[in-house]
Write a protein that holds these residues in place. Structure first.
Motif: not given
Length: 233
Positions: A63-83
């Motif tokens: 596709g047209f996305i040349s590069k991507a970055f994310s900090c955290f995994h998104f999973e159910e019942n985690t502090i990241v999901q709650k944040l």
């Protein structure tokens, strides 16, 4: 509007009356809009480079996305999901800016990202933004901007269809749901040509929303598009 203002007043009163504590360590929180302290936030497991590259190939290859970055995994019942839930649905806006600053700090040595011309938050439809009162992706983008110094242009991309939430849709349904949902605002038609942009979202799940934004940007002459999110599923 009156009902929304009353809800905000009640929330403010509750924040004043009840002392907020970090949900991980129990430490007092100076910012009542947060649910974890910065020390605990810094200890949340990050996505490693290999995993980012693998997920990039899964979601954006060809596709047209040349590069991507994310900090955290998104999973159910985690502090990241709650944040992210608290940020989006419970008016805890400072969470967005803090997560954005963490994201910005993670890419400040990445040449492709720090040489981009602008950060573009994935837009909300005007109806949804009016209901929520803010765009969570814009808050994240502002946090990123504070760290890497690239300007945020919140109105370059416009959502022209009030699409249903993507949460319970499969891959095909997600792509159909956001098809033709975005456009470039007319006043940016000349500016966009030959430029590099970072599209910012809270969570990348299938990548459908980011891909649709990238398609619109490319059709209008953008050079390169990068994707940035707090978390990736």
């Amino acid at each position: 509007m009156i009902a929304q203002g009353f809800k905000l007043l009640i929330r403010s009163f509750m924040d004043f009356v009840f002392i907020s504590e970090c949900e991980i360590c129990g430490k007092y929180l100076e910012d009542s809009k947060m649910i974890v302290c910065k020390e605990c936030l810094s200890k949340i497991e990050r996505v490693d480079r290999f995993d980012i590259e693998r997920k990039f190939e899964e979601k954006f290859a060809g596709g047209f996305i040349s590069k991507a970055f994310s900090c955290f995994h998104f999973e159910e019942n985690t502090i990241v999901q709650k944040l992210i839930h608290e940020m989006k649905y419970n008016n805890k806006r400072s969470i967005g800016k803090i997560l954005g600053e963490i994201l910005g700090s993670s890419i400040r040595d990445e040449h492709d990202f720090i040489t981009a011309d602008a950060l573009l938050p994935v837009p909300l439809h005007k109806i949804r933004k009016r209901e929520r009162g803010y765009n969570q992706s814009e808050l994240i983008a502002l946090g990123v901007s504070k760290v890497i110094g690239i300007k945020v242009i919140s109105d370059l991309l416009v959502r022209v269809r009030n699409t249903q939430t993507q949460t319970k849709l499969n891959l095909h349904e997600r792509r159909e749901n956001v098809k033709d949902a975005f456009k470039v605002k007319n006043k940016y038609k000349d500016f966009i040509v030959g430029k590099k942009f970072i599209v910012v979202d809270d969570v990348i799940t299938t990548g459908s929303t980011i891909i649709e934004c990238a398609n619109v940007l490319k059709q209008n002459g953008a050079d390169k598009i990068y994707a940035l999110s707090v978390a990736i599923a």
